[in-house]
Motif scaffolding. Structure first.
Motif, PDB file in Angstrom:
ATOM      1  N   LEU A   1      -3.525   7.986  15.415  1.00  0.00           N
ATOM      2  CA  LEU A   1      -2.533   7.702  16.450  1.00  0.00           C
ATOM      3  C   LEU A   1      -2.980   6.611  17.414  1.00  0.00           C
ATOM      4  O   LEU A   1      -2.211   5.706  17.747  1.00  0.00           O
ATOM      5  N   ALA A   2      -4.227   6.675  17.906  1.00  0.00           N
ATOM      6  CA  ALA A   2      -4.675   5.723  18.928  1.00  0.00           C
ATOM      7  C   ALA A   2      -4.611   4.293  18.414  1.00  0.00           C
ATOM      8  O   ALA A   2      -4.069   3.391  19.077  1.00  0.00           O
ATOM      9  N   ASP A   3      -5.136   4.038  17.212  1.00  0.00           N
ATOM     10  CA  ASP A   3      -5.114   2.685  16.657  1.00  0.00           C
ATOM     11  C   ASP A   3      -3.690   2.242  16.364  1.00  0.00           C
ATOM     12  O   ASP A   3      -3.340   1.059  16.507  1.00  0.00           O
ATOM     13  N   ALA A   4      -2.841   3.178  15.928  1.00  0.00           N
ATOM     14  CA  ALA A   4      -1.449   2.819  15.642  1.00  0.00           C
ATOM     15  C   ALA A   4      -0.726   2.386  16.910  1.00  0.00           C
ATOM     16  O   ALA A   4       0.060   1.433  16.901  1.00  0.00           O
ATOM     17  N   LEU A   5      -0.973   3.089  18.031  1.00  0.00           N
ATOM     18  CA  LEU A   5      -0.326   2.700  19.288  1.00  0.00           C
ATOM     19  C   LEU A   5      -0.849   1.351  19.780  1.00  0.00           C
ATOM     20  O   LEU A   5      -0.089   0.550  20.351  1.00  0.00           O
ATOM     21  N   GLU A   6      -2.142   1.092  19.608  1.00  0.00           N
ATOM     22  CA  GLU A   6      -2.694  -0.217  19.975  1.00  0.00           C
ATOM     23  C   GLU A   6      -1.994  -1.324  19.181  1.00  0.00           C
ATOM     24  O   GLU A   6      -1.617  -2.367  19.724  1.00  0.00           O
ATOM     25  N   GLU A   7      -1.822  -1.092  17.878  1.00  0.00           N
ATOM     26  CA  GLU A   7      -1.171  -2.104  17.025  1.00  0.00           C
ATOM     27  C   GLU A   7       0.293  -2.272  17.420  1.00  0.00           C
ATOM     28  O   GLU A   7       0.812  -3.388  17.461  1.00  0.00           O
ATOM     29  N   LEU A   8       0.979  -1.159  17.778  1.00  0.00           N
ATOM     30  CA  LEU A   8       2.381  -1.223  18.196  1.00  0.00           C
ATOM     31  C   LEU A   8       2.531  -2.046  19.474  1.00  0.00           C
ATOM     32  O   LEU A   8       3.408  -2.922  19.563  1.00  0.00           O
TER      33      LEU A   8
ATOM     34  N   LEU B   1      -4.693  16.094  15.614  1.00  0.00           N
ATOM     35  CA  LEU B   1      -3.280  16.415  15.430  1.00  0.00           C
ATOM     36  C   LEU B   1      -2.946  16.300  13.952  1.00  0.00           C
ATOM     37  O   LEU B   1      -3.511  15.460  13.229  1.00  0.00           O
ATOM     38  N   ASN B   2      -2.007  17.135  13.513  1.00  0.00           N
ATOM     39  CA  ASN B   2      -1.581  16.993  12.124  1.00  0.00           C
ATOM     40  C   ASN B   2      -0.715  15.749  11.977  1.00  0.00           C
ATOM     41  O   ASN B   2      -0.294  15.128  12.955  1.00  0.00           O
ATOM     42  N   ASN B   3      -0.417  15.409  10.744  1.00  0.00           N
ATOM     43  CA  ASN B   3       0.291  14.157  10.456  1.00  0.00           C
ATOM     44  C   ASN B   3       1.672  14.130  11.103  1.00  0.00           C
ATOM     45  O   ASN B   3       2.098  13.113  11.653  1.00  0.00           O
ATOM     46  N   ASP B   4       2.396  15.279  11.066  1.00  0.00           N
ATOM     47  CA  ASP B   4       3.751  15.315  11.640  1.00  0.00           C
ATOM     48  C   ASP B   4       3.718  15.099  13.149  1.00  0.00           C
ATOM     49  O   ASP B   4       4.549  14.371  13.704  1.00  0.00           O
ATOM     50  N   ASP B   5       2.761  15.744  13.836  1.00  0.00           N
ATOM     51  CA  ASP B   5       2.670  15.575  15.288  1.00  0.00           C
ATOM     52  C   ASP B   5       2.330  14.130  15.656  1.00  0.00           C
ATOM     53  O   ASP B   5       2.858  13.573  16.621  1.00  0.00           O
ATOM     54  N   GLN B   6       1.416  13.501  14.912  1.00  0.00           N
ATOM     55  CA  GLN B   6       1.080  12.105  15.182  1.00  0.00           C
ATOM     56  C   GLN B   6       2.302  11.203  15.021  1.00  0.00           C
ATOM     57  O   GLN B   6       2.556  10.316  15.841  1.00  0.00           O
ATOM     58  N   ILE B   7       3.058  11.429  13.951  1.00  0.00           N
ATOM     59  CA  ILE B   7       4.262  10.606  13.724  1.00  0.00           C
ATOM     60  C   ILE B   7       5.255  10.804  14.861  1.00  0.00           C
ATOM     61  O   ILE B   7       5.837   9.836  15.376  1.00  0.00           O
ATOM     62  N   ASN B   8       5.462  12.051  15.274  1.00  0.00           N
ATOM     63  CA  ASN B   8       6.454  12.320  16.322  1.00  0.00           C
ATOM     64  C   ASN B   8       6.042  11.687  17.650  1.00  0.00           C
ATOM     65  O   ASN B   8       6.870  11.107  18.360  1.00  0.00           O
ATOM     66  N   ILE B   9       4.776  11.797  18.028  1.00  0.00           N
ATOM     67  CA  ILE B   9       4.329  11.178  19.280  1.00  0.00           C
ATOM     68  C   ILE B   9       4.424   9.664  19.181  1.00  0.00           C
ATOM     69  O   ILE B   9       4.838   8.977  20.128  1.00  0.00           O
ATOM     70  N   TYR B  10       4.075   9.117  18.030  1.00  0.00           N
ATOM     71  CA  TYR B  10       4.195   7.670  17.820  1.00  0.00           C
ATOM     72  C   TYR B  10       5.649   7.229  17.989  1.00  0.00           C
ATOM     73  O   TYR B  10       5.943   6.220  18.643  1.00  0.00           O
ATOM     74  N   ARG B  11       6.591   7.998  17.392  1.00  0.00           N
ATOM     75  CA  ARG B  11       8.011   7.648  17.497  1.00  0.00           C
ATOM     76  C   ARG B  11       8.501   7.725  18.952  1.00  0.00           C
ATOM     77  O   ARG B  11       9.293   6.896  19.394  1.00  0.00           O
ATOM     78  N   LEU B  12       8.038   8.741  19.689  1.00  0.00           N
ATOM     79  CA  LEU B  12       8.464   8.860  21.089  1.00  0.00           C
ATOM     80  C   LEU B  12       8.059   7.626  21.884  1.00  0.00           C
ATOM     81  O   LEU B  12       8.869   7.037  22.617  1.00  0.00           O
ATOM     82  N   VAL B  13       6.788   7.216  21.749  1.00  0.00           N
ATOM     83  CA  VAL B  13       6.322   6.035  22.489  1.00  0.00           C
ATOM     84  C   VAL B  13       7.072   4.789  22.015  1.00  0.00           C
ATOM     85  O   VAL B  13       7.497   3.952  22.824  1.00  0.00           O
ATOM     86  N   GLN B  14       7.268   4.654  20.705  1.00  0.00           N
ATOM     87  CA  GLN B  14       7.963   3.481  20.157  1.00  0.00           C
ATOM     88  C   GLN B  14       9.388   3.389  20.689  1.00  0.00           C
ATOM     89  O   GLN B  14       9.843   2.322  21.122  1.00  0.00           O
ATOM     90  N   GLU B  15      10.120   4.509  20.702  1.00  0.00           N
ATOM     91  CA  GLU B  15      11.518   4.486  21.132  1.00  0.00           C
ATOM     92  C   GLU B  15      11.634   4.232  22.635  1.00  0.00           C
ATOM     93  O   GLU B  15      12.546   3.535  23.087  1.00  0.00           O
ATOM     94  N   ILE B  16      10.720   4.788  23.440  1.00  0.00           N
ATOM     95  CA  ILE B  16      10.774   4.533  24.889  1.00  0.00           C
ATOM     96  C   ILE B  16      10.460   3.064  25.179  1.00  0.00           C
ATOM     97  O   ILE B  16      11.077   2.438  26.048  1.00  0.00           O
ATOM     98  N   ILE B  17       9.486   2.479  24.453  1.00  0.00           N
ATOM     99  CA  ILE B  17       9.189   1.044  24.631  1.00  0.00           C
ATOM    100  C   ILE B  17      10.429   0.215  24.315  1.00  0.00           C
ATOM    101  O   ILE B  17      10.776  -0.729  25.040  1.00  0.00           O
TER     102      ILE B  17
END
Length: 671
Positions: free
Chosen positions: A543-550, A574-590
């Motif tokens: 998750l952390a590296d994915a958010l940096e790249e985003l 975090l499991n894979n589903d939780d990481q995806i969901n948190i990533y999507r939340l940050v992506q959509e708010i941005i």
């Protein structure tokens, strides 16, 4: 479609204007505005308010800045003349609504002046709460416009109002807030040591002598007498008052003597009379002859000034000395004169002291009936004061908070219940026992029915909520699966075809550079879409590296400033589903901040604790709804809310002076 240059100008130029100093206003306004401002400033400074009002009505306004300037000056003149004109409120509010949508520093400054006018207008109409609110907002506007002098002036004014109302803590808060501006801005203002003096006075009132002494000494030691002699003299006088209260008589005498010398040089008769009076009080018990001399000198100055209320206080002290010297006739005549003067103002305490002194004098003179009359008036006045203080205390209690009112009601209810219970015990036991049993039975039945209905409502609510969560879960999972499928198809099929096409163009030796550039742009766009749908960094590195790249990708695409802070000190797996969901939340708010709210700066913070994951996002955007049929555009938060609900988390949205703020909390999965 906007070019990058246009996008840059739209984002950066308003920010630079907001940071412009008050001294650079002339770069953003017309010559007509500057000329009008100069003329109006001359008229208002010289007290020619009617001429200034006429100027604003007869001079045509060439732009919005001039119209706002004329509105502000015209209504400021009404306020300065204490003319309660109904159009002051309406005109200023219209101007405020117009100016608050402007981003340039001139409009921000004018908006601050408009709010200041409204603050004084409401205060003059005895609407202190509204007046203080507008003055506070005005100070914020001045700070944003970098007009620090005006901000300090307003904060000091608010502090003075609270001090006059007896709210010393609030007064100190605003004085300290004004002082803080000096530490962050280079401000050429005379208010600094005036604020120090006010803070010293507050601490002196609260008998915090060490703090008061520090403030006063700071003024005396840091200001040359030639720079601001009046302020130094005031600080010196207050130091004398401080040491008098602490019982350090000799020190107090020295400071009083220095203050008297300064006021004499300044020809300040009012303050000189005050110092002489204080000197008389200082030696009242130990040196009554010298005390009488000081009081007479003070009285002579006050008589020249015609200050009746100040004369009453000094005359009382002279009468008291005469009484102690057993000169009862003089004491009576002087006290009578003091009593007449004290009736002209709010000198209730002095009035009471004079009455009790006259009662004692007349008793010594054998005039017992008059002594009794004065004593009766004293008692009556004391009773009236007690009632007034009682009413004032009730009013203060009502204004503290709604919570305290509720607590008082609960306390009264408990008292009434206890009283009723006591009465029941004293009544006929048999009859009341039967009635009580009947009532108890009815209450039990009602409670049982109410409880049953509540259980049914809870069950229905839980059932509906479970259905909604199940539907949201299915929708979110379906979306993620479809995104993953599309991402692989774009990457594996469309991406490969584009690569083959590019290689074919290069191999054929075609000289059409434009076509080759189009193919390269297509490849880049397909790669970006694929990463948006399912970022490979998230699958590989977390998750952390994915958010940096985003964030890096949006910085490049939108030319926005995005700061990302992830506290990984307590980070949990975090499991894979939780990481995806948190990533999507940050992506959509941005995306909402950048595209819907037109932000150009975001601050994203993420941290873990024992309860779960906290995500905090702030931006400087202002919402501009788009009129479209697409429900996802009209309601951009619907998908985010569904995802947070699915994760059993919480979403909070709010705003601040510079933009919007969002907080998301995702709890830890139950083990």
């Amino acid at each position: 479609m906007q070019t990058r240059v246009t996008h840059f100008l739209r984002r950066v130029i308003p920010s630079l204007l907001l940071l412009a100093s008050y001294s650079t206003f002339s770069q953003a306004v017309s010559d007509e505005y500057l000329n009008a401002q100069e003329q109006l400033l001359h008229l208002t400074d010289s007290g020619q308010y009617e001429e200034a009002i006429e100027f604003t009505r007869s001079t045509p306004a060439s732009d919005d800045h001039m119209r706002s300037l004329f509105t502000m000056v015209r209504n400021w003149c009404y306020v300065k003349q204490r003319l309660i004109q109904p159009q002051v409120e309406s005109e200023c509010k219209i101007a405020h609504r117009f100016l608050r949508n402007k981003n340039d520093s001139v409009s921000t400054y004018l908006n601050g002046r408009i709010l200041e006018v409204l603050g004084h207008y409401y205060y003059q109409r005895s609407d202190s709460n509204n007046g203080l609110a507008y003055l506070d907002s005005s100070a914020v506007m001045y700070t944003n416009a970098r007009a620090s002098d005006r901000a300090i002036h307003n904060l000091k004014t608010i502090g003075n109002i609270h001090y006059r109302r007896g709210n010393r803590p609030m007064a100190a808060r605003y004085y300290l807030q004004a002082l803080s501006i000096f530490s962050s801005e280079k401000v050429d203002s005379s208010y600094y040591f005036e604020l120090m003096l006010e803070l010293g006075n507050i601490h002196l009132d609260l008998e915090q002598y060490d703090k008061a002494e520090a403030y006063y000494n700071s003024i005396v030691t840091n200001i040359q007498s030639s720079e601001n002699p009046s302020l130094v003299a005031d600080a010196t006088l207050n130091l004398g008052n401080l040491y008098q209260q602490k019982g350090m008589i000799e020190l107090a005498k020295g400071y009083y003597a220095n203050a008297l010398e300064s006021y004499t040089e300044l020809s300040d008769s009012i303050q000189s009379a005050k110092v002489l009076h204080n000197l008389g009080s200082l030696v009242l018990e130990t040196q009554p002859e010298i005390s009488l001399m000081y009081y007479r000198q003070s009285l002579a100055i006050k008589e020249k000034l015609g200050d009746s209320l100040a004369m009453a206080n000094t005359l009382y002290n002279i009468a008291l000395l005469k009484f102690r010297d057993q000169d009862y006739n003089d004491a009576y005549q002087i006290a009578k004169r003091s009593l007449r003067l004290s009736r002209q103002g709010d000198l209730t305490k002095t009035h009471n002291d004079i009455l009790i002194l006259l009662s004692k004098v007349q008793a010594k003179r054998g005039r017992y009936q008059e002594a009794y009359d004065y004593q009766s008036r004293y008692v009556t006045l004391c009773d009236s004061m007690a009632k007034i203080n009682e009413y004032a205390a009730v009013d203060r209690i009502k204004e503290i908070s709604e919570i305290e009112q509720q607590q008082a009601l609960i306390a009264n209810y408990a008292d009434d219940t206890a009283l009723n219970a006591e009465r029941l015990k004293k009544s006929k036991v048999v009859n009341y026992a039967l009635a009580g049993a009947s009532i108890l039975l009815i209450i039990i039945l009602v409670l049982l029915m109410t409880n049953f209905q509540q259980i049914q409502r809870t069950k229905n609510s839980l059932f509906r909520k479970n259905l909604e969560v199940t539907a949201a879960e299915a929708l979110i999972k379906g979306q993620e699966e479809e995104r993953q499928r599309l991402a692989h198809q774009l990457h594996d099929k469309v991406g490969n075809h584009i690569t083959v096409l590019k290689n074919h163009i290069v191999a054929s030796g075609s000289s059409d550079d434009h076509l080759l550039q189009i193919v390269k742009d297509m490849s880049t766009e397909v790669r970006n879409i694929s990463q948006d749908l399912m970022p490979p960094v998230l699958e590989r590195f977390g998750l952390a590296d994915a958010l940096e790249e985003l964030c890096a990708r949006y910085r490049d695409q939108m030319e926005a400033t995005i700061d990302l802070n992830i506290d990984q000190s307590r980070m949990t797996l975090l499991n894979n589903d939780d990481q995806i969901n948190i990533y999507r939340l940050v992506q959509e708010i941005i995306q909402i901040s950048l595209f819907q709210y037109q932000a150009n700066y975001l601050l994203i913070e993420m941290r873990w604790d024992d309860k779960g994951v906290w995500v905090s996002i702030e931006d400087n955007g202002t919402r501009r709804p788009r009129i479209m049929d697409d429900d996802l555009v009209l309601q951009p938060w619907k998908g985010i809310e569904n995802r947070v609900q699915f994760l059993k988390g919480e979403l909070r949205r709010g705003n601040h002076n510079q933009g919007n703020e969002y907080q998301v909390f995702i709890p830890k999965p139950q083990s």
